[in-house]
Each structure stands twice: as C-alpha cells, then as structure tokens.
Design an enzyme around this catalytic site. Structure first.
Site, PDB file in Angstrom:
ATOM      1  N   SER A   1       0.834  -1.206   0.000  1.00  0.00           N
ATOM      2  CA  SER A   1       0.000   0.000   0.000  1.00  0.00           C
ATOM      3  C   SER A   1       0.866   1.253   0.000  1.00  0.00           C
ATOM      4  O   SER A   1       2.033   1.241   0.401  1.00  0.00           O
ATOM      5  CB  SER A   1      -0.914   0.012   1.234  1.00  0.00           C
ATOM      6  OG  SER A   1      -0.164   0.272   2.410  1.00  0.00           O
TER       7      SER A   1
ATOM      8  N   LYS B   1       0.113  -1.413  15.413  1.00  0.00           N
ATOM      9  CA  LYS B   1      -1.245  -1.807  15.819  1.00  0.00           C
ATOM     10  C   LYS B   1      -1.736  -3.055  15.085  1.00  0.00           C
ATOM     11  O   LYS B   1      -2.697  -3.684  15.515  1.00  0.00           O
ATOM     12  CB  LYS B   1      -2.230  -0.654  15.632  1.00  0.00           C
ATOM     13  CG  LYS B   1      -2.489  -0.217  14.219  1.00  0.00           C
ATOM     14  CD  LYS B   1      -3.405   1.008  14.198  1.00  0.00           C
ATOM     15  CE  LYS B   1      -3.653   1.535  12.800  1.00  0.00           C
ATOM     16  NZ  LYS B   1      -4.428   0.635  11.953  1.00  0.00           N
ATOM     17  N   ASP B   2      -1.056  -3.442  13.983  1.00  0.00           N
ATOM     18  CA  ASP B   2      -1.448  -4.661  13.257  1.00  0.00           C
ATOM     19  C   ASP B   2      -0.827  -5.924  13.842  1.00  0.00           C
ATOM     20  O   ASP B   2      -1.223  -7.032  13.476  1.00  0.00           O
ATOM     21  CB  ASP B   2      -1.023  -4.562  11.782  1.00  0.00           C
ATOM     22  CG  ASP B   2      -1.787  -3.495  11.013  1.00  0.00           C
ATOM     23  OD1 ASP B   2      -2.909  -3.159  11.433  1.00  0.00           O
ATOM     24  OD2 ASP B   2      -1.252  -2.994   9.998  1.00  0.00           O
TER      25      ASP B   2
ATOM     26  N   SER C   1     -13.506  -0.003  11.792  1.00  0.00           N
ATOM     27  CA  SER C   1     -13.056  -0.348  13.141  1.00  0.00           C
ATOM     28  C   SER C   1     -14.205  -0.398  14.143  1.00  0.00           C
ATOM     29  O   SER C   1     -14.846   0.629  14.402  1.00  0.00           O
ATOM     30  CB  SER C   1     -12.025   0.690  13.606  1.00  0.00           C
ATOM     31  OG  SER C   1     -11.863   0.679  14.997  1.00  0.00           O
TER      32      SER C   1
ATOM     33  N   ARG D   1     -13.822  -0.491  17.258  1.00  0.00           N
ATOM     34  CA  ARG D   1     -13.393   0.440  18.316  1.00  0.00           C
ATOM     35  C   ARG D   1     -13.883   1.850  18.020  1.00  0.00           C
ATOM     36  O   ARG D   1     -14.427   2.540  18.906  1.00  0.00           O
ATOM     37  CB  ARG D   1     -11.859   0.425  18.411  1.00  0.00           C
ATOM     38  CG  ARG D   1     -11.277   1.554  19.265  1.00  0.00           C
ATOM     39  CD  ARG D   1      -9.761   1.631  19.111  1.00  0.00           C
ATOM     40  NE  ARG D   1      -9.348   1.944  17.754  1.00  0.00           N
ATOM     41  CZ  ARG D   1      -9.309   3.162  17.229  1.00  0.00           C
ATOM     42  NH1 ARG D   1      -9.690   4.207  17.959  1.00  0.00           N
ATOM     43  NH2 ARG D   1      -8.898   3.359  15.991  1.00  0.00           N
ATOM     44  N   ARG D   2     -13.682   2.302  16.788  1.00  0.00           N
ATOM     45  CA  ARG D   2     -14.139   3.643  16.429  1.00  0.00           C
ATOM     46  C   ARG D   2     -15.657   3.728  16.455  1.00  0.00           C
ATOM     47  O   ARG D   2     -16.224   4.721  16.929  1.00  0.00           O
ATOM     48  CB  ARG D   2     -13.598   4.024  15.043  1.00  0.00           C
ATOM     49  CG  ARG D   2     -12.095   4.299  15.034  1.00  0.00           C
ATOM     50  CD  ARG D   2     -11.565   4.468  13.624  1.00  0.00           C
ATOM     51  NE  ARG D   2     -10.141   4.849  13.634  1.00  0.00           N
ATOM     52  CZ  ARG D   2      -9.285   4.523  12.670  1.00  0.00           C
ATOM     53  NH1 ARG D   2      -9.703   3.812  11.618  1.00  0.00           N
ATOM     54  NH2 ARG D   2      -8.015   4.904  12.744  1.00  0.00           N
TER      55      ARG D   2
ATOM     56  N   ARG E   1     -13.847  -0.717   3.955  1.00  0.00           N
ATOM     57  CA  ARG E   1     -12.482  -1.224   3.818  1.00  0.00           C
ATOM     58  C   ARG E   1     -11.787  -0.394   2.764  1.00  0.00           C
ATOM     59  O   ARG E   1     -12.403   0.383   2.058  1.00  0.00           O
ATOM     60  CB  ARG E   1     -12.492  -2.697   3.363  1.00  0.00           C
ATOM     61  CG  ARG E   1     -12.849  -3.728   4.416  1.00  0.00           C
ATOM     62  CD  ARG E   1     -11.784  -3.967   5.460  1.00  0.00           C
ATOM     63  NE  ARG E   1     -10.442  -4.171   4.931  1.00  0.00           N
ATOM     64  CZ  ARG E   1      -9.930  -5.337   4.567  1.00  0.00           C
ATOM     65  NH1 ARG E   1     -10.667  -6.430   4.629  1.00  0.00           N
ATOM     66  NH2 ARG E   1      -8.684  -5.430   4.148  1.00  0.00           N
ATOM     67  N   GLY E   2     -10.488  -0.612   2.603  1.00  0.00           N
ATOM     68  CA  GLY E   2      -9.761   0.048   1.529  1.00  0.00           C
ATOM     69  C   GLY E   2      -8.634   0.927   2.038  1.00  0.00           C
ATOM     70  O   GLY E   2      -8.518   1.203   3.233  1.00  0.00           O
ATOM     71  N   ASN E   3      -7.796   1.374   1.101  1.00  0.00           N
ATOM     72  CA  ASN E   3      -6.673   2.229   1.469  1.00  0.00           C
ATOM     73  C   ASN E   3      -7.153   3.663   1.713  1.00  0.00           C
ATOM     74  O   ASN E   3      -8.354   3.964   1.610  1.00  0.00           O
ATOM     75  CB  ASN E   3      -5.580   2.165   0.394  1.00  0.00           C
ATOM     76  CG  ASN E   3      -6.080   2.639  -0.975  1.00  0.00           C
ATOM     77  OD1 ASN E   3      -6.979   3.464  -1.067  1.00  0.00           O
ATOM     78  ND2 ASN E   3      -5.485   2.111  -2.037  1.00  0.00           N
TER      79      ASN E   3
ATOM     80  N   THR F   1      -9.090   5.334  -1.133  1.00  0.00           N
ATOM     81  CA  THR F   1     -10.444   4.782  -1.263  1.00  0.00           C
ATOM     82  C   THR F   1     -11.366   5.349  -0.199  1.00  0.00           C
ATOM     83  O   THR F   1     -12.511   5.750  -0.480  1.00  0.00           O
ATOM     84  CB  THR F   1     -10.405   3.247  -1.154  1.00  0.00           C
ATOM     85  OG1 THR F   1      -9.580   2.723  -2.196  1.00  0.00           O
ATOM     86  CG2 THR F   1     -11.798   2.649  -1.255  1.00  0.00           C
ATOM     87  N   ARG F   2     -10.879   5.415   1.017  1.00  0.00           N
ATOM     88  CA  ARG F   2     -11.726   5.861   2.130  1.00  0.00           C
ATOM     89  C   ARG F   2     -12.083   7.339   2.001  1.00  0.00           C
ATOM     90  O   ARG F   2     -13.238   7.722   2.181  1.00  0.00           O
ATOM     91  CB  ARG F   2     -11.032   5.567   3.466  1.00  0.00           C
ATOM     92  CG  ARG F   2     -10.895   4.072   3.716  1.00  0.00           C
ATOM     93  CD  ARG F   2     -10.199   3.755   5.032  1.00  0.00           C
ATOM     94  NE  ARG F   2      -9.957   2.325   5.147  1.00  0.00           N
ATOM     95  CZ  ARG F   2     -10.132   1.613   6.260  1.00  0.00           C
ATOM     96  NH1 ARG F   2     -10.555   2.196   7.362  1.00  0.00           N
ATOM     97  NH2 ARG F   2      -9.883   0.327   6.282  1.00  0.00           N
TER      98      ARG F   2
ATOM     99  N   CYS G   1      -6.867  -7.571  17.551  1.00  0.00           N
ATOM    100  CA  CYS G   1      -6.700  -6.172  17.154  1.00  0.00           C
ATOM    101  C   CYS G   1      -7.892  -5.618  16.392  1.00  0.00           C
ATOM    102  O   CYS G   1      -7.907  -4.450  16.037  1.00  0.00           O
ATOM    103  CB  CYS G   1      -5.405  -5.975  16.365  1.00  0.00           C
ATOM    104  SG  CYS G   1      -5.283  -6.950  14.860  1.00  0.00           S
TER     105      CYS G   1
END
Length: 324
Positions: A16, A84-85, A130, A132-133, A154-156, A159-160, A247
C-alpha cells in the site's frame, strides 16, 4: 543473513501507499546507520487481498503473517509493520528490534465541507472499518444527543477519503499518523482528542522486526528504538492481551507520558483504556497513572492492572472477538 556487506539489505513491506511510505522512511534511517543500500521488497498479505471486514477475517495478524513468513524463509532481512497490526504475542524466533519514535496517535475526521463531529448534521453517515471507532463515535453522538450512522468500510486511504469526496459518506475516520506519512494532513477536518476517541493500542507507532538468528542486524536496528514509545505501546498492548482481545476488537488504549514541571524528564505515565459495544450504548472506560515504567516488564504489569480493573467492570461481555 549473508554477511556480505556489499549486498543491499532487503526490507519487507506491504504494497500500500502508506506501507511503502513508512517503510521508505525506515529504509533511509537504516541506510544512514549501516552505510548499506536498502531495497524494498513488496509482499502481499491476506489482509490486502481479502474484501471481508477485519472482524470477519479475524483482524489479528492478517497484515503481518506473510511478512513474517518471508523473514523466517530468509527472503528478506527485516520488516516494517504498523505496530497496531501486530498480534500481541511475539514469536520466539523473531525479534521486535526497534520501535521508533511515535507519530501522532490520534484518530482524525475527514468530513465534507470541513465539518467537525459536533457540526455534522443529524443522520450523518460516517465510514470506518473499526469496531473500536464505531463504539466510541456512537457513544459520543449519544452524549451530543444526535443520531449518526456508522458505515463499515475497507480500503486504502485514497479509497476511504474517496467515499467523502464522491458524496457517498459524510465523513470517514482515519489515523492521523497515516495521513501525515503520505503528506495528506491538510485534508483533516478535525483531530479527535483521546478524551472523546481513544486510539487503537500502538496506533501511530511502527515496529521493525528481524530474525532472532541475525543478532548483528538486530543490534543495529535497535539504535532506532525510542524507549519512551516502547514502554507506552507495551503497556497498551499488554492491556489488549490481558483482555484476550484481538486487534479488531472494540478496544482503545493510550499511554500518555507526562514531563516533570521543568519538562526536562518524563516522570509519569497515564494509561487509559476503553471497551464498548459498537452501538455505543455501553462503554467501560478507566485509567491508571504511575511512574514511567523502567522496563518492559513494568509496562506489561501496568497494562495487566488496568485490564483487571476493566474486567471487574464487565469489559469481557462487551467484546465481540476474543483472541484464542
């Protein structure tokens, strides 16, 4: 690893734009340290090709396993991950050689018309992949007395953000560090303060990993390590581990390091944690403060202490995914 110092060091990275940018920064630093060229080796992970949500594919390790396999096979010399991953359990045959200084750990809102979370109209659609978010955004909206809809995406990064620019969503939530590393911080509408939305454990930090058998390289990479970042993220990740959460579970954590009054030395660390249902109706949010841990063991103990307090408050019942 072949010790031939004329051979370029091979740095494994996801493909990415963000991964390539952050790996490129590490490559420059390692090249300066060693005097050897560093070449990026692009590796596709399962998380990159799957179109399922992270919760569906069991988020833990899906962006990491292929890089680790390449390390163990000797196809690369070291790898760079978004911390975080990483699964919270470190493999015995791989060394977490360095955690460089952390970027801004906060989440950010990228919204149409530069709106903030508070000024988004009733019924706004906010994209995030997420849980969490979702949990914290929905809880915040309830506090403000307004309805929002959190939409799984989803997406980079392109994309988002595209969901907003094309008018499909009113806003998306992303990590500040990611936008900074690819030079797109100007598109941020609002930085979300941790009092409102706690980030993912380890968010904003990078992890540099190599094989345990390559002690000379591990020692060299260790020069890029930031001890304050390491104890902070160790505490956050040990909280996640003690909650037995993966995660992609709805868990947020942040360790703040507080300087002394003269700001010469860091003396205290506050660890905050949150677990919540994705609808935001139930949150368990607690914190503890103590001296800055002087070792990873002390940081782990701090994370475990906060996790125990959160479990006493019912955190276990709020997590959809439990790590095995």
């Amino acid at each position: 690893m072949n010790d031939n110092s004329s051979r370029p060091l091979r740095l494994g990275t996801r493909r990415s734009k963000l991964a390539m940018a952050q790996s490129g920064q590490v490559a420059q630093a390692v090249q300066q340290l060693t005097g050897r060229p560093v070449e990026l080796v692009e590796i596709t992970t399962y998380g990159d090709v799957s179109r399922e949500s992270l919760a569906q594919i069991g988020g833990t390790g899906v962006f990491v396993s292929a890089l680790r396999d390449a390390l163990l096979a000797g196809e690369i010399d070291f790898a760079v991950h978004s911390l975080k991953d990483l699964p919270t359990k470190q493999p015995e045959d791989l060394a977490l050689a360095a955690i460089p200084p952390r970027e801004d750990p906060r989440d950010v809102l990228v919204a149409r018309d530069g709106l903030t979370f508070e000024t988004l109209p009733e019924g706004s659609r906010i994209g995030t992949g997420s849980p969490r978010r979702m949990a914290q955004l929905n809880a915040w909206a309830r506090e403000l007395g307004k309805e929002i809809e959190t939409v799984p995406i989803r997406g980079n990064i392109d994309t988002r953000i595209g969901f907003v620019t094309k008018g499909e969503l009113d806003a998306v939530v992303l990590a500040a560090a990611g936008l900074s590393r690819i030079g797109r911080s100007a598109e941020v509408s609002q930085f979300l303060e941790p009092d409102a939305v706690l980030p993912a454990p380890g968010q904003g930090a990078l992890a540099i990993e190599c094989a345990m058998t390559n002690a000379p390289l591990a020692a060299t990479l260790a020069e890029l390590d930031d001890p304050y970042t390491r104890v902070a993220v160790t505490a956050e990740r040990s909280l996640l581990a003690a909650l037995e959460a993966g995660c992609s579970a709805p868990v947020g954590a942040l360790a703040d390091l507080s300087p002394s009054p003269d700001e010469q030395i860091v003396t205290e660390m506050r660890l905050r944690g949150v677990v919540g249902t994705t609808d935001g109706k139930t949150l368990v949010q607690l914190s503890i403060t103590g001296p800055v841990p002087s070792s990873s063991e002390e940081a782990v103990a701090m994370g475990h202490e906060l996790a125990a307090a959160m479990l006493d408050k019912g955190a276990a019942g709020l997590m959809g995914e439990r790590a095995l």
